[in-house]
Design a protein around this motif. Structure first.
Motif, PDB file in Angstrom:
ATOM      1  N   ILE A   1     -13.477   1.533  -0.029  1.00 46.83           N
ATOM      2  CA  ILE A   1     -11.853   1.523   0.052  1.00 46.83           C
ATOM      3  C   ILE A   1     -11.732   0.377  -0.707  1.00 46.83           C
ATOM      4  O   ILE A   1     -10.513   0.053  -1.657  1.00 46.83           O
ATOM      5  N   ASN A   2     -12.774  -0.867  -0.870  1.00 47.17           N
ATOM      6  CA  ASN A   2     -12.490  -1.854  -1.380  1.00 47.17           C
ATOM      7  C   ASN A   2     -12.396  -1.563  -3.094  1.00 47.17           C
ATOM      8  O   ASN A   2     -11.947  -2.065  -3.537  1.00 47.17           O
ATOM      9  N   ALA A   3     -13.505  -0.171  -3.593  1.00 50.15           N
ATOM     10  CA  ALA A   3     -13.328  -0.274  -5.224  1.00 50.15           C
ATOM     11  C   ALA A   3     -12.346   0.077  -5.475  1.00 50.15           C
ATOM     12  O   ALA A   3     -11.996   0.563  -6.618  1.00 50.15           O
TER      13      ALA A   3
ATOM     14  N   ASN B   1      -7.762  -8.672  -6.106  1.00 51.10           N
ATOM     15  CA  ASN B   1      -8.082  -8.560  -4.990  1.00 51.10           C
ATOM     16  C   ASN B   1      -6.633  -8.506  -3.931  1.00 51.10           C
ATOM     17  O   ASN B   1      -5.726  -9.503  -3.286  1.00 51.10           O
ATOM     18  N   ARG B   2      -6.299  -7.450  -4.405  1.00 46.69           N
ATOM     19  CA  ARG B   2      -4.536  -6.926  -3.732  1.00 46.69           C
ATOM     20  C   ARG B   2      -4.777  -6.759  -2.264  1.00 46.69           C
ATOM     21  O   ARG B   2      -3.428  -7.233  -1.908  1.00 46.69           O
ATOM     22  N   VAL B   3      -5.316  -5.972  -1.772  1.00 43.55           N
ATOM     23  CA  VAL B   3      -5.927  -5.790  -0.049  1.00 43.55           C
ATOM     24  C   VAL B   3      -6.328  -7.048   0.116  1.00 43.55           C
ATOM     25  O   VAL B   3      -8.156  -6.174  -0.783  1.00 43.55           O
ATOM     26  N   ASP B   4      -6.218  -7.121   1.383  1.00 42.52           N
ATOM     27  CA  ASP B   4      -7.469  -7.939   1.989  1.00 42.52           C
ATOM     28  C   ASP B   4      -8.258  -6.791   2.722  1.00 42.52           C
ATOM     29  O   ASP B   4      -7.131  -5.684   4.097  1.00 42.52           O
TER      30      ASP B   4
ATOM     31  N   ILE C   1       1.009  -1.439   0.072  1.00 42.50           N
ATOM     32  CA  ILE C   1       0.242   0.016  -0.005  1.00 42.50           C
ATOM     33  C   ILE C   1       1.044   1.116  -0.164  1.00 42.50           C
ATOM     34  O   ILE C   1       1.572   1.706   0.747  1.00 42.50           O
ATOM     35  N   THR C   2       0.965   2.169  -0.798  1.00 41.19           N
ATOM     36  CA  THR C   2       1.675   2.794  -0.921  1.00 41.19           C
ATOM     37  C   THR C   2       1.062   4.008  -0.637  1.00 41.19           C
ATOM     38  O   THR C   2      -0.329   4.262  -0.500  1.00 41.19           O
ATOM     39  N   ASP C   3       2.397   5.572  -0.689  1.00 37.98           N
ATOM     40  CA  ASP C   3       2.330   7.015   0.352  1.00 37.98           C
ATOM     41  C   ASP C   3       0.918   7.554  -0.593  1.00 37.98           C
ATOM     42  O   ASP C   3       0.416   8.045   0.125  1.00 37.98           O
ATOM     43  N   LYS C   4       1.327   6.894  -1.963  1.00 40.70           N
ATOM     44  CA  LYS C   4       0.134   7.725  -2.722  1.00 40.70           C
ATOM     45  C   LYS C   4      -1.405   7.004  -3.014  1.00 40.70           C
ATOM     46  O   LYS C   4      -2.279   8.407  -1.917  1.00 40.70           O
ATOM     47  N   GLN C   5      -0.894   5.857  -2.156  1.00 40.28           N
ATOM     48  CA  GLN C   5      -2.709   5.180  -2.541  1.00 40.28           C
ATOM     49  C   GLN C   5      -3.251   5.671  -0.849  1.00 40.28           C
ATOM     50  O   GLN C   5      -4.246   5.963  -0.988  1.00 40.28           O
ATOM     51  N   ILE C   6      -2.463   5.796   0.118  1.00 41.86           N
ATOM     52  CA  ILE C   6      -2.892   6.279   1.765  1.00 41.86           C
ATOM     53  C   ILE C   6      -3.388   7.734   1.308  1.00 41.86           C
ATOM     54  O   ILE C   6      -4.409   8.122   2.093  1.00 41.86           O
ATOM     55  N   ARG C   7      -2.753   8.270   0.776  1.00 39.85           N
ATOM     56  CA  ARG C   7      -3.288   9.804   0.178  1.00 39.85           C
ATOM     57  C   ARG C   7      -4.572  10.029  -0.535  1.00 39.85           C
ATOM     58  O   ARG C   7      -5.143  11.333   0.294  1.00 39.85           O
ATOM     59  N   GLU C   8      -4.340   8.999  -1.282  1.00 43.50           N
ATOM     60  CA  GLU C   8      -6.206   8.980  -1.982  1.00 43.50           C
ATOM     61  C   GLU C   8      -6.975   8.318  -1.579  1.00 43.50           C
ATOM     62  O   GLU C   8      -8.497   9.316  -0.644  1.00 43.50           O
ATOM     63  N   LEU C   9      -6.599   7.744  -0.823  1.00 43.16           N
ATOM     64  CA  LEU C   9      -7.731   6.531   0.570  1.00 43.16           C
ATOM     65  C   LEU C   9      -8.731   7.885   1.517  1.00 43.16           C
ATOM     66  O   LEU C   9      -9.177   8.028   1.838  1.00 43.16           O
ATOM     67  N   SER C  10      -7.289   8.307   2.231  1.00 42.98           N
ATOM     68  CA  SER C  10      -8.032   9.341   3.256  1.00 42.98           C
ATOM     69  C   SER C  10      -8.629  10.188   2.538  1.00 42.98           C
ATOM     70  O   SER C  10      -9.562  10.515   3.430  1.00 42.98           O
ATOM     71  N   LYS C  11      -8.319  11.134   1.649  1.00 42.28           N
ATOM     72  CA  LYS C  11      -9.856  11.531   0.815  1.00 42.28           C
ATOM     73  C   LYS C  11     -11.170  10.998   0.779  1.00 42.28           C
ATOM     74  O   LYS C  11     -12.143  11.601   1.025  1.00 42.28           O
ATOM     75  N   ILE C  12     -11.179   9.935   0.459  1.00 38.36           N
ATOM     76  CA  ILE C  12     -12.034   8.980   0.153  1.00 38.36           C
ATOM     77  C   ILE C  12     -12.905   8.082   2.295  1.00 38.36           C
ATOM     78  O   ILE C  12     -13.756   9.127   1.588  1.00 38.36           O
TER      79      ILE C  12
END
Length: 472
Positions: free
Chosen positions: A282-284, A291-294, A107-118
């Motif tokens: 988050i799953n979407a 299924n990269r992330v459980d 789970i990359t830093d970029k993904q974490i930033r994008e997920l934090s918006k969600i």
């Protein structure tokens, strides 16, 4: 006529028929013990596992799916032995080009930033974890003597360590005492860890760690003690130490196959009702191409605990129902025999003006006395039995749900070696949802006893006085 006399007559009759009365009381006691013990032990287990969800909120856990990542790799030149859980053992096959380590992105830093918006306003919090041995720095000026550790107690030698940025700690943990860390050299410890090792805020710990093939000692100071969150949660503070992410990266290995990003992250959602929708979003985002992330949540993570409670409850409730049925038959029989033996007495009472409802009250008082006594004894005994039963259930659930099971197996620590003391169980016992089963059990016992005695009491109240006087 003084109503007290009916209680006196009921008590006298119980004394005259001690053996029958004791058997009826024993039946009620056994039934209440079975039912109340089941309820209390289940509530204690729920408190131990789920109390953090009440204080902090629902947690959504993100864990890299190694099976999926492995399937995406070229298996021609490499072989990996993968263990499930938070850590993996890696081995490589030597080729003409040397040892080859494929890049596995977590789970990359970029993904974490994008997920934090969600997930806004709730941040996505990455974390790392490992296990390590530790020592307590003894104060040479203190007279305090700590108990020696049992060499066979694996939990006394190892502790789970989490690396989480300090700014996120207040949203994840509740402090029992002290304060949250401000600098690298400060850590939080779990309440169970603090009690077991007799440490408090201000004490120092030393970890012996191996980093890049070299051994070194890492000293930290305890800044705060966390409340218990439950053994079954993915991030458990009970027997663990939490330090900053930068401190963790500097000093510990995680034995991870991930070469970029994080293995794990968590979102703590204050409003439990928002969690399911947020989990779907988050799953979407993360699993569009596979299924990269459980993704799971604290409610789902603790489902096995609920299954343990349900399975145990069915068994004990069945035993309790049978015991109460036997007790009901016993009281019915005792009261029916009492009516038969006291027919002449009933005739005398009716002939001097005692009303039907007073006769009914007298026999119901007799049944009520047996029921109340048996229920109170059963309620008190059930509290004792619940402590021992809950201790075994907590140990079982801790072994079943231990988030560090894979890492412990790698280090040769038996997962089933989970020690739970009665003092630990007491922390979860004296709460309303546990103790309510004592009055509830008493209420059930008294109700069963009175219903069982209703027909014999009605029969006594409706006897013909003349016929009753002729009975000897």
């Amino acid at each position: 006529m003084n109503p007290l006399i009916f209680f006196q007559l009921a008590a006298r009759n119980l004394r005259l028929n001690k053996f029958r009365s004791i058997l009826a009381i024993l039946g009620i006691t056994i039934g209440i013990v079975a039912i109340a013990t089941t309820g209390m032990s289940g509530a204690i287990l729920e408190n131990s596992q789920f109390q953090s969800m009440n204080e902090i909120g629902e947690s959504i856990y993100l864990q890299v799916n190694y099976t999926y990542l492995w399937e995406q790799q070229d298996q021609t030149n490499n072989f990996y032995g993968v263990k499930s859980g938070g850590a993996v053992a890696v081995s490589s096959v030597s080729t003409s080009r040397g040892y080859v380590q494929p890049e596995m992105e977590g789970i990359t830093d970029k993904q974490i930033r994008e997920l934090s918006k969600i997930t806004a306003p709730y941040p996505v919090i990455p974390y790392k974890q490992t296990m390590s041995t530790f020592e307590i720095v003894e104060d040479e000026y203190s007279d305090k003597k700590r108990a020696e550790k049992d060499p066979n107690d694996f939990w006394s030698r190892y502790v789970t360590i989490y690396g989480i940025e300090n700014e996120y700690l207040p949203s994840m943990f509740v402090l029992e005492s002290g304060k949250f860390p401000k600098v690298k050299s400060e850590v939080l410890v779990g309440s169970k860890f603090a009690k077991k090792n007799e440490v408090t805020v201000g004490d120092e710990l030393i970890f012996t760690v191996y980093k890049s093939g070299q051994q070194k000692s890492v000293k930290v100071k305890i800044s705060g003690i966390m409340k218990n969150t439950g053994e079954g949660l993915m991030i458990s503070s009970d027997n663990s130490i939490v330090g900053s992410d930068s401190w963790f990266n500097t000093n510990f290995n995680t034995y991870s196959m991930i070469t970029k990003g994080y293995e794990s992250a968590v979102v703590v959602v204050k409003d439990v009702n928002e969690a399911p929708k947020m989990q779907d979003q988050i799953n979407a985002y993360l699993n569009k191409k596979g299924n990269r992330v459980d993704i799971t949540n604290s409610s789902a993570a603790t489902q096995p605990v609920k299954d343990i409670i349900a399975s145990s409850s069915k068994e004990m409730m069945s035993m309790g129902a049978i015991a109460l049925l036997v007790a009901a038959v016993g009281i019915f029989n005792v009261m029916l025999m009492s009516v038969t033996q006291r027919t002449h007495e009933i005739g005398i009472l009716r002939s001097i003006g005692t009303k039907k409802r007073q006769i009914l009250t007298m026999f119901l008082c007799e049944a009520g006395m047996m029921s109340v006594l048996g229920s109170i004894i059963g309620g008190l005994l059930s509290l004792v039995f619940a402590l021992f039963k809950a201790r075994d259930m907590i140990a079982q659930s801790a072994a079943t749900l231990n988030p560090n099971a894979a890492l412990m197996q790698m280090m040769g620590i038996p997962v089933d070696e989970v020690q739970v003391s009665l003092s630990d169980v007491l922390n979860y016992t004296f709460s309303a949802n546990v103790l309510m089963y004592i009055p509830l059990g008493i209420l059930i016992g008294v109700t069963v006893g009175l219903l069982s005695a209703l027909y014999p009491a009605w029969r006594a109240a409706n006897m013909d006085p003349i016929n009753a006087l002729n009975e000897q």
